[in-house]
Motif scaffolding. Structure first.
Motif, PDB file in Angstrom:
ATOM      1  N   ASN A 218       0.822  -1.213   0.000  1.00  0.00           N
ATOM      2  CA  ASN A 218       0.000   0.000   0.000  1.00  0.00           C
ATOM      3  C   ASN A 218       0.856   1.263   0.000  1.00  0.00           C
ATOM      4  N   GLU A 219       2.029   1.188   0.618  1.00  0.00           N
ATOM      5  CA  GLU A 219       2.901   2.358   0.671  1.00  0.00           C
ATOM      6  C   GLU A 219       3.572   2.664  -0.661  1.00  0.00           C
ATOM      7  N   VAL A 220       3.950   1.616  -1.402  1.00  0.00           N
ATOM      8  CA  VAL A 220       4.799   1.842  -2.584  1.00  0.00           C
ATOM      9  C   VAL A 220       4.068   1.667  -3.903  1.00  0.00           C
ATOM     10  N   HIS A 221       2.766   1.398  -3.843  1.00  0.00           N
ATOM     11  CA  HIS A 221       2.012   1.185  -5.090  1.00  0.00           C
ATOM     12  C   HIS A 221       2.162   2.368  -6.042  1.00  0.00           C
ATOM     13  N   SER A 222       2.091   3.580  -5.518  1.00  0.00           N
ATOM     14  CA  SER A 222       2.166   4.771  -6.367  1.00  0.00           C
ATOM     15  C   SER A 222       3.542   4.947  -6.998  1.00  0.00           C
ATOM     16  N   ARG A 223       4.541   4.284  -6.459  1.00  0.00           N
ATOM     17  CA  ARG A 223       5.891   4.354  -7.020  1.00  0.00           C
ATOM     18  C   ARG A 223       6.127   3.292  -8.090  1.00  0.00           C
ATOM     19  N   GLY A 224       5.140   2.438  -8.343  1.00  0.00           N
ATOM     20  CA  GLY A 224       5.298   1.389  -9.342  1.00  0.00           C
ATOM     21  C   GLY A 224       6.058   0.181  -8.849  1.00  0.00           C
ATOM     22  N   ILE A 225       6.184   0.052  -7.536  1.00  0.00           N
ATOM     23  CA  ILE A 225       6.865  -1.109  -6.944  1.00  0.00           C
ATOM     24  C   ILE A 225       5.811  -2.138  -6.548  1.00  0.00           C
ATOM     25  N   GLY A 226       5.995  -3.379  -6.974  1.00  0.00           N
ATOM     26  CA  GLY A 226       5.021  -4.426  -6.713  1.00  0.00           C
ATOM     27  C   GLY A 226       5.408  -5.307  -5.544  1.00  0.00           C
ATOM     28  N   VAL A 227       4.397  -5.897  -4.909  1.00  0.00           N
ATOM     29  CA  VAL A 227       4.606  -6.867  -3.836  1.00  0.00           C
ATOM     30  C   VAL A 227       3.699  -8.062  -4.093  1.00  0.00           C
ATOM     31  N   THR A 228       4.285  -9.225  -4.268  1.00  0.00           N
ATOM     32  CA  THR A 228       3.551 -10.466  -4.478  1.00  0.00           C
ATOM     33  C   THR A 228       3.791 -11.399  -3.301  1.00  0.00           C
ATOM     34  N   ILE A 229       2.714 -11.877  -2.686  1.00  0.00           N
ATOM     35  CA  ILE A 229       2.824 -12.842  -1.594  1.00  0.00           C
ATOM     36  C   ILE A 229       2.251 -14.175  -2.071  1.00  0.00           C
ATOM     37  N   ALA A 230       3.067 -15.212  -2.040  1.00  0.00           N
ATOM     38  CA  ALA A 230       2.643 -16.551  -2.462  1.00  0.00           C
ATOM     39  C   ALA A 230       2.412 -17.424  -1.248  1.00  0.00           C
ATOM     40  N   CYS A 231       1.296 -18.146  -1.250  1.00  0.00           N
ATOM     41  CA  CYS A 231       0.926 -19.008  -0.123  1.00  0.00           C
ATOM     42  C   CYS A 231       0.845 -20.459  -0.588  1.00  0.00           C
ATOM     43  N   PRO A 232       1.987 -21.139  -0.663  1.00  0.00           N
ATOM     44  CA  PRO A 232       1.959 -22.540  -1.090  1.00  0.00           C
ATOM     45  C   PRO A 232       1.560 -23.482   0.038  1.00  0.00           C
ATOM     46  N   GLY A 233       0.940 -24.583  -0.352  1.00  0.00           N
ATOM     47  CA  GLY A 233       0.715 -25.671   0.591  1.00  0.00           C
ATOM     48  C   GLY A 233       1.943 -26.561   0.623  1.00  0.00           C
ATOM     49  N   PRO A 234       1.803 -27.807   1.089  1.00  0.00           N
ATOM     50  CA  PRO A 234       2.957 -28.713   1.152  1.00  0.00           C
ATOM     51  C   PRO A 234       3.567 -28.971  -0.226  1.00  0.00           C
ATOM     52  N   VAL A 235       4.880 -28.804  -0.327  1.00  0.00           N
ATOM     53  CA  VAL A 235       5.597 -29.084  -1.568  1.00  0.00           C
ATOM     54  C   VAL A 235       6.758 -30.033  -1.263  1.00  0.00           C
ATOM     55  N   GLN A 236       7.306 -30.605  -2.316  1.00  0.00           N
ATOM     56  CA  GLN A 236       8.416 -31.543  -2.161  1.00  0.00           C
ATOM     57  C   GLN A 236       9.701 -30.747  -1.927  1.00  0.00           C
ATOM     58  N   SER A 237      10.020 -30.529  -0.659  1.00  0.00           N
ATOM     59  CA  SER A 237      11.204 -29.738  -0.317  1.00  0.00           C
ATOM     60  C   SER A 237      11.886 -30.328   0.910  1.00  0.00           C
ATOM     61  N   ARG A 238      12.930 -29.633   1.376  1.00  0.00           N
ATOM     62  CA  ARG A 238      13.699 -30.115   2.523  1.00  0.00           C
ATOM     63  C   ARG A 238      13.361 -29.329   3.787  1.00  0.00           C
ATOM     64  N   ILE A 239      12.225 -28.618   3.785  1.00  0.00           N
ATOM     65  CA  ILE A 239      11.940 -27.711   4.891  1.00  0.00           C
ATOM     66  C   ILE A 239      11.755 -28.455   6.221  1.00  0.00           C
ATOM     67  N   GLN A 240      11.400 -29.749   6.159  1.00  0.00           N
ATOM     68  CA  GLN A 240      11.189 -30.483   7.401  1.00  0.00           C
ATOM     69  C   GLN A 240      12.484 -31.015   7.998  1.00  0.00           C
ATOM     70  N   GLU A 241      13.604 -30.772   7.318  1.00  0.00           N
ATOM     71  CA  GLU A 241      14.888 -31.137   7.898  1.00  0.00           C
ATOM     72  C   GLU A 241      15.303 -30.072   8.914  1.00  0.00           C
ATOM     73  N   ASN A 242      15.789 -30.506  10.041  1.00  0.00           N
ATOM     74  CA  ASN A 242      16.310 -29.587  11.050  1.00  0.00           C
ATOM     75  C   ASN A 242      15.260 -28.578  11.515  1.00  0.00           C
ATOM     76  N   MET A 243      14.050 -29.086  11.808  1.00  0.00           N
ATOM     77  CA  MET A 243      12.956 -28.230  12.262  1.00  0.00           C
ATOM     78  C   MET A 243      13.167 -27.785  13.699  1.00  0.00           C
ATOM     79  N   TYR A 244      12.728 -26.560  14.001  1.00  0.00           N
ATOM     80  CA  TYR A 244      12.636 -26.138  15.392  1.00  0.00           C
ATOM     81  C   TYR A 244      11.543 -26.949  16.097  1.00  0.00           C
ATOM     82  N   THR A 245      11.695 -27.098  17.396  1.00  0.00           N
ATOM     83  CA  THR A 245      10.662 -27.758  18.193  1.00  0.00           C
ATOM     84  C   THR A 245      10.151 -26.762  19.234  1.00  0.00           C
TER      85      THR A 245
END
Length: 333
Positions: A218-245
């Motif tokens: 909302n702050e930078v829209h007038s400057r022509g700067i874009g913000v894209t937020i992606a919300c993926p579900g479970p994907v085949q990645s290594r994110i579950q390695e070394n998880m915090y508890t």
């Protein structure tokens, strides 16, 4: 008259059946489906410079390959230099890029003091920066009541404040140099739309990203700067390695099923859809298979109903199966 009414009723039933069938086949929101068919091509990104944090594996790695294939010059950052060099080598093969088209920066995103220096390294090497992809992060598993505040703070340093710090450094560069079409792309999560149980610190960190970057949009829209937020579900990645508890210093290595029989989305598909969202400068996109995608819509547009249904659907056992790609739906498709 009756024949006409019966005919209309049959057409309505057929239309609804086709709609349900179509929705059941989607792996992203309807907006993203439309733009993937009729929007800007990824070739429109050719010649741009994109900095990807968390580029050594998972979505960041796959996104690097998608962008390299379409002629995007890259900055790959993360903490594992060996993996980053391997990703760089593959990018050169897939995208036919020269070695100088890809810069590798290995550093810890929670070391806020080096962020400005890293940007200067990018500018010395590539002379410019067009897109910043904020993808680095870790996940976490524990019951809400058992989590130490130190874990919350560590998760926010990694998943939120590291991104915010780099984004502010890059934003000042974008504004000072009036970069046309500059853009931030943020990797959020299904957890930020559905309140995933038994991972409160992770979930809260993803919610926080929306607060920061919705505000920035909302702050930078007038400057022509874009913000894209992606919300993926479970994907085949290594994110579950070394998880915090629930305690710092106590981590878990849970190997998810990332084979072709896994119900997790292929990382390459997720990365492609994120790239489509970026080139079309979409504000927020949802990327996941059914039935999780329907829960996004339920929670977004019928929150009063969702608050009654979601706690029953999102039991710890069921959510863990989705996270680990073992729901059993793959074999039914």
């Amino acid at each position: 008259m009756w024949e006409l009414l019966i005919g209309l009723a049959l057409l309505t039933i057929v239309f609804l059946a086709l709609t349900v069938w179509l929705l059941s086949r989607l792996d992203c929101d309807l907006q993203l489906v439309i733009y993937s068919k009729f929007g800007h091509s990824l070739h429109d990104l050719r010649g741009k410079v994109c900095w990807i944090t968390g580029a050594s594996s998972g979505i960041g790695e796959a996104l690097a390959y998608v962008l390299a294939t379409n002629g995007v010059k890259l900055v790959l950052s993360g903490t594992n230099r060996q993996r980053l060099d391997e990703v760089k080598s593959r990018c050169q093969t897939f995208g036919q890029l020269d070695p100088d088209d890809i810069l590798v920066l290995d550093f810890d995103i929670t070391n806020f003091d080096v962020h400005n220096h890293q940007l200067q390294e990018v500018l010395v090497h590539h002379k410019k920066l067009d897109i910043l992809v904020l993808n680095a992060g870790r996940t976490q598993r524990s019951d809400f009541a058992d989590i130490d505040m130190d874990v919350d703070k560590a998760m926010f340093d990694c998943n939120v404040f590291g991104h915010v710090s780099i984004a502010r450094v890059v934003l000042r560069y974008f504004i000072a140099n009036n970069i046309t079409g500059a853009q931030f792309v943020v990797t959020s999560s299904a957890a930020a739309k559905l309140g995933a149980p038994n991972s409160a610190s992770y979930t809260a960190s993803k919610y926080a990203l929306h607060g920061y970057f919705d505000c920035l949009r909302n702050e930078v829209h007038s400057r022509g700067i874009g913000v894209t937020i992606a919300c993926p579900g479970p994907v085949q990645s290594r994110i579950q390695e070394n998880m915090y508890t629930n305690r710092l210093g106590i981590t878990v290595n849970r190997m998810a099923d990332n084979s072709s029989s896994s119900d997790r989305m292929e990382t390459s598909r997720c990365a492609y859809l994120m790239a489509i969202a970026a080139v079309n400068r979409l504000a927020e996109v949802w990327i996941c298979d059914q039935p999780l995608l329907s829960l996004y819509y339920l929670n977004q547009y019928m929150p009063a109903l969702a608050v009654r249904i979601l706690p029953r659907l999102m039991s710890k056992k069921r959510v863990d199966r989705y996270r680990e790609g073992t729901t059993g739906h793959h074999s039914e498709k």
